[in-house]
Design a protein around this motif. Structure first.
Motif, PDB file in Angstrom:
ATOM      1  N   HIS A  49      23.264  49.066  77.562  1.00 55.93           N
ATOM      2  CA  HIS A  49      23.239  48.192  76.612  1.00 55.93           C
ATOM      3  C   HIS A  49      23.487  46.728  77.134  1.00 55.93           C
ATOM      4  O   HIS A  49      22.761  45.945  76.761  1.00 55.93           O
ATOM      5  N   CYS A  50      24.167  46.479  78.283  1.00 56.04           N
ATOM      6  CA  CYS A  50      24.113  45.154  78.825  1.00 56.04           C
ATOM      7  C   CYS A  50      23.775  45.237  80.313  1.00 56.04           C
ATOM      8  O   CYS A  50      23.545  44.292  81.060  1.00 56.04           O
TER       9      CYS A  50
ATOM     10  N   CYS B 134      31.841  50.836  78.127  1.00 55.21           N
ATOM     11  CA  CYS B 134      31.491  49.714  79.086  1.00 55.21           C
ATOM     12  C   CYS B 134      32.782  48.619  78.920  1.00 55.21           C
ATOM     13  O   CYS B 134      32.752  48.172  77.950  1.00 55.21           O
TER      14      CYS B 134
ATOM     15  N   THR C 271      25.236  46.428  83.065  1.00 54.82           N
ATOM     16  CA  THR C 271      26.000  46.296  84.150  1.00 54.82           C
ATOM     17  C   THR C 271      26.653  47.428  84.767  1.00 54.82           C
ATOM     18  O   THR C 271      26.867  48.417  83.863  1.00 54.82           O
TER      19      THR C 271
ATOM     20  N   CYS D  47      25.324  50.700  82.346  1.00 54.80           N
ATOM     21  CA  CYS D  47      25.550  50.503  80.925  1.00 54.80           C
ATOM     22  C   CYS D  47      24.105  50.313  80.392  1.00 54.80           C
ATOM     23  O   CYS D  47      23.395  49.180  80.950  1.00 54.80           O
TER      24      CYS D  47
ATOM     25  N   SER E  87      32.489  45.667  80.083  1.00 53.27           N
ATOM     26  CA  SER E  87      32.118  44.305  79.778  1.00 53.27           C
ATOM     27  C   SER E  87      31.346  44.168  78.311  1.00 53.27           C
ATOM     28  O   SER E  87      31.702  43.207  77.656  1.00 53.27           O
ATOM     29  N   CYS E  88      30.750  45.149  77.732  1.00 51.19           N
ATOM     30  CA  CYS E  88      30.525  45.025  76.287  1.00 51.19           C
ATOM     31  C   CYS E  88      31.180  45.959  75.445  1.00 51.19           C
ATOM     32  O   CYS E  88      30.949  45.884  74.129  1.00 51.19           O
TER      33      CYS E  88
END
Ligand SMILES: [Zn+2]
Length: 61
Positions: A46-47, A31, A49, A44, A33-34
């Protein structure tokens, strides 16, 4: 190629099958972003996005 069944040895058959029966590593991206592992072309998990946008809500921990 079609070959009479009797002509193929067990070794030949197993050599051929080894190619499509072999275990391959799962396709993963990271990802942007994270930085967590994620599947390509998926949000994703996890976050939440995708393509730099927040698309799903995630539970804050
Ligand atoms: Zn993420």
């Amino acid at each position: 190629m079609a070959v009479p069944k009797q002509k193929k040895s067990k070794a030949r058959t197993r050599q051929r099958r080894s190619e499509h029966d072999k275990v391959t590593a799962k396709n993963v991206n990271w990802c942007p972003s994270c930085g967590e592992e994620k599947l390509p072309h998926r949000v994703c998990l996890h976050c939440g996005t995708y393509k730099g946008r927040q698309v799903i809500g995630v539970v804050e921990r």
